[in-house]
Structures are given as structure tokens and as C-alpha cells.
Scaffold this motif. Structure first.
Motif, PDB file in Angstrom:
ATOM      1  N   MET A 167      13.140 -13.242  44.191  1.00  0.00           N
ATOM      2  CA  MET A 167      14.317 -13.949  44.703  1.00  0.00           C
ATOM      3  C   MET A 167      14.004 -14.746  45.976  1.00  0.00           C
ATOM      4  N   ALA A 168      13.007 -14.337  46.726  1.00  0.00           N
ATOM      5  CA  ALA A 168      12.657 -15.059  47.959  1.00  0.00           C
ATOM      6  C   ALA A 168      11.842 -16.321  47.673  1.00  0.00           C
ATOM      7  N   GLN A 169      11.274 -16.430  46.486  1.00  0.00           N
ATOM      8  CA  GLN A 169      10.507 -17.616  46.118  1.00  0.00           C
ATOM      9  C   GLN A 169      11.456 -18.668  45.556  1.00  0.00           C
ATOM     10  N   GLY A 192      14.033 -15.932  41.192  1.00  0.00           N
ATOM     11  CA  GLY A 192      14.585 -14.728  40.589  1.00  0.00           C
ATOM     12  C   GLY A 192      15.773 -14.992  39.690  1.00  0.00           C
ATOM     13  N   ILE A 193      16.406 -16.157  39.811  1.00  0.00           N
ATOM     14  CA  ILE A 193      17.543 -16.505  38.945  1.00  0.00           C
ATOM     15  C   ILE A 193      17.096 -16.552  37.486  1.00  0.00           C
ATOM     16  N   VAL A 194      15.894 -17.047  37.251  1.00  0.00           N
ATOM     17  CA  VAL A 194      15.370 -17.090  35.887  1.00  0.00           C
ATOM     18  C   VAL A 194      15.206 -15.670  35.361  1.00  0.00           C
ATOM     19  N   TYR A 195      14.590 -14.812  36.156  1.00  0.00           N
ATOM     20  CA  TYR A 195      14.318 -13.434  35.728  1.00  0.00           C
ATOM     21  C   TYR A 195      15.575 -12.576  35.679  1.00  0.00           C
ATOM     22  N   LEU A 196      16.616 -12.986  36.352  1.00  0.00           N
ATOM     23  CA  LEU A 196      17.869 -12.232  36.355  1.00  0.00           C
ATOM     24  C   LEU A 196      18.510 -12.209  34.965  1.00  0.00           C
ATOM     25  N   GLY A 249      13.482  -5.600  34.727  1.00  0.00           N
ATOM     26  CA  GLY A 249      13.900  -6.989  34.944  1.00  0.00           C
ATOM     27  C   GLY A 249      14.579  -7.172  36.285  1.00  0.00           C
ATOM     28  N   TRP A 250      15.407  -6.195  36.676  1.00  0.00           N
ATOM     29  CA  TRP A 250      16.075  -6.258  37.974  1.00  0.00           C
ATOM     30  C   TRP A 250      15.039  -6.240  39.107  1.00  0.00           C
ATOM     31  N   GLU A 251      14.064  -5.362  38.983  1.00  0.00           N
ATOM     32  CA  GLU A 251      13.023  -5.275  40.019  1.00  0.00           C
ATOM     33  C   GLU A 251      12.238  -6.582  40.116  1.00  0.00           C
ATOM     34  N   LEU A 252      11.903  -7.174  38.972  1.00  0.00           N
ATOM     35  CA  LEU A 252      11.184  -8.452  38.981  1.00  0.00           C
ATOM     36  C   LEU A 252      12.047  -9.560  39.574  1.00  0.00           C
ATOM     37  N   ALA A 253      13.321  -9.589  39.228  1.00  0.00           N
ATOM     38  CA  ALA A 253      14.219 -10.614  39.765  1.00  0.00           C
ATOM     39  C   ALA A 253      14.335 -10.485  41.279  1.00  0.00           C
TER      40      ALA A 253
END
Length: 141
Positions: free
Chosen positions: A101-103, A113-117, A93-97
Motif C-alpha cells: 500500500m505504501a508503493q 496495494g489497491i490492485v492486490y486488495l 491477500g490482505w497481507e500482500l495488499a
């Protein structure tokens, strides 16, 4: 915390419905903000469920294993496996976030990335609860 998130979500949805059907002008964030709040509220509430061991389970262990000592040992093994899986999921999850994060999101223009965080945050919280279960002497399911 879960009740607050659910209340905020209900208020946002009610406001959105009012704006869409009565005023005729839905807010630009009508899709994204409730979705973001739903994801974070659900995953943070999972930490409390882990703490209280209130997740759904089939309840078959007492039927299959009659010895209380064996059930406790199996519960400890289960807690350890869950801990390891939560740590793996937190890392993914951290890697996906970080990858997203740049999008930015379409309506809110915030990092996607805030959603995935929510995944690594909640998984680490649940992992801490699993550690607590492992190091306390109480009965495990």
C-alpha cells in the motif's frame, strides 16, 4: 457487474488503440488502468460464479459416487474445505495488499496495494457464498 467491467474494459482498450494508432499519442494510463479493471472485474465476477456454482468442474463425482446422500456429504466437505482455503487466501491477500500500500503505481500514482486488495475482497465474498452453501439444505454437486 461483470458485464459492466467488461464493457468499461472494452471501451478503454478501444480508446487506447484509437489514441495510439490514429492520434499518435497513447494515454499515460494505457497499460495500468485496463489491467486494474480486468483484475477487479474478474475476481468480483468469481463471487457470482461461486454463488451460482458455475465454476468449471470435471463432473466426475456423479460417475464415481452413485449414492445421492454420499454426494451431498462429499459436497458439504468440499464446501468446507473451499471455505477454509478462501479464508487462508484472503488473509494472504490482505497481507500482500497492506505490504504494497505504501508503493505507488507508475502511471496512475495510486497505491499498488489497491490492485492486490481485489484478492481479499473477492475471497471474502466467495467465502460468504460458501457459508451460504454450507447452511442451506439444497442439493450440492
Amino acid at each position: 457487474m461483470a458485464a459492466t467491467g467488461a464493457a468499461v474494459l472494452a471501451a478503454l482498450v478501444a480508446y487506447t488503440v484509437f489514441m495510439r494508432w490514429v492520434v499518435g499519442k497513447p494515454p499515460h494510463w494505457a497499460e495500468e488502468l485496463p489491467q486494474l479493471i480486468l483484475v477487479w472485474t474478474t475476481l468480483l465476477a468469481a463471487i457470482a460464479c461461486t454463488r451460482h456454482r458455475s465454476h468449471l468442474n470435471a463432473g466426475l463425482l456423479p460417475l464415481l459416487v452413485h449414492s445421492p446422500g454420499a454426494r451431498r456429504a462429499l459436497g458439504r466437505v468440499t464446501d468446507l474445505v473451499l471455505l477454509l482455503m478462501l479464508l487462508v487466501l484472503a488473509k494472504a491477500g490482505w497481507e500482500l495488499a497492506m505490504l504494497t500500500m505504501a508503493q505507488t503505481t507508475t502511471a496512475l500514482q495510486m497505491p499498488a496495494g489497491i490492485v492486490y486488495l481485489a484478492v481479499p475482497v473477492s475471497c471474502l465474498g466467495m467465502a460468504l457464498m460458501q457459508l451460504e452453501h454450507l447452511f442451506t439444505r439444497g442439493d450440492t454437486p
